[in-house]
Write a protein that holds these residues in place. Sequence first.
Motif, PDB file in Angstrom:
ATOM      1  N   CYS A 179       0.894  -1.276   0.014  1.00 51.85           N
ATOM      2  CA  CYS A 179       0.034   0.128   0.051  1.00 51.85           C
ATOM      3  C   CYS A 179       0.943   1.327   0.130  1.00 51.85           C
ATOM      4  O   CYS A 179       1.413   1.598   1.009  1.00 51.85           O
ATOM      5  CB  CYS A 179      -0.932  -0.016   1.327  1.00 51.85           C
ATOM      6  SG  CYS A 179      -1.859   1.821   1.414  1.00 51.85           S
ATOM      7  N   CYS A 238      -4.512  -1.152  -0.284  1.00 48.12           N
ATOM      8  CA  CYS A 238      -4.834  -0.611   1.035  1.00 48.12           C
ATOM      9  C   CYS A 238      -5.696  -0.991   2.095  1.00 48.12           C
ATOM     10  O   CYS A 238      -6.892  -1.012   1.482  1.00 48.12           O
ATOM     11  CB  CYS A 238      -4.732   0.985   0.997  1.00 48.12           C
ATOM     12  SG  CYS A 238      -3.226   1.504   0.065  1.00 48.12           S
ATOM     13  N   GLY A 269      -0.965  -2.842   3.642  1.00 47.65           N
ATOM     14  CA  GLY A 269      -1.813  -3.866   2.746  1.00 47.65           C
ATOM     15  C   GLY A 269      -2.217  -5.130   3.175  1.00 47.65           C
ATOM     16  O   GLY A 269      -1.789  -5.404   4.188  1.00 47.65           O
TER      17      GLY A 269
END
Length: 248
Positions: A56, A83, A97
């Motif tokens: 992310c 994310c 993530g």
Amino acid sequence: MLVFSTLAVGDDTTSNSSSQPVNFNNRDFQNIRATEFVNLESFEPSGTIAGIRLQCHSEAGSNRPGGFGFGGLSNHNPTINFCEDSCVQNSSPESRGPTTSLECANYLDQYIRECVEAMGCVSNIQFCGVGGHAKRYKNTGSENTSPSRHSSGDSLDLFGIKCQRRSANGRGYENFAMDFSSHGRNQHTQEYDAFVSCWRDKMESCQPRAAGHRGAISCEGSEEPNNSLHNDHVHLSCPTPRQNTGGT
């Protein structure tokens, strides 16, 4: 060709109490990135499944121009990001993530870009509110005894997406965002249906196939398989041959 043996994320290695060190080299991935290797607790006989944490990036989906050229765009982060933060939050360096199996990560790397491009997204692509691995059973009435595909890291719940896409006049790019709810589909039906049908088509042609695998489950009203449990998100799954796992 899917890669199941080693995983690339730089020149580092990492290990934990229940696994051997794994070499990471993100060059093996073209469209996604991993930040760490993880063992996913599962209902499998082995007890764990090899997995990764998806990247992310804290700047994905922002407006700030960058120096990384990608198809002529001012895109500083061409990687497709996943994310846990919701779409209304701005991801930070501390944002994480979700985790997924190595096999599912390879399917994502091969096919997810084509499916987001079917929506018109071309850069700064960030899925948000993403739920990945979770050791749990399905919660659909009589199916409670069957593990969810989330338990083996073979599915993701996607609540929304942010990206840049070409502007209507063709002279530049514009920010685009939508949530994958029934309300979001009503606002962006073409994009929603294009994404879901693309993923299902890609997974339909993949082997090996798990029994009951559906590829994607969407909101009520969608032309694809759907139910009310998915009115606020899209469920993507990968056709990996897990034992005792159903379609969700």
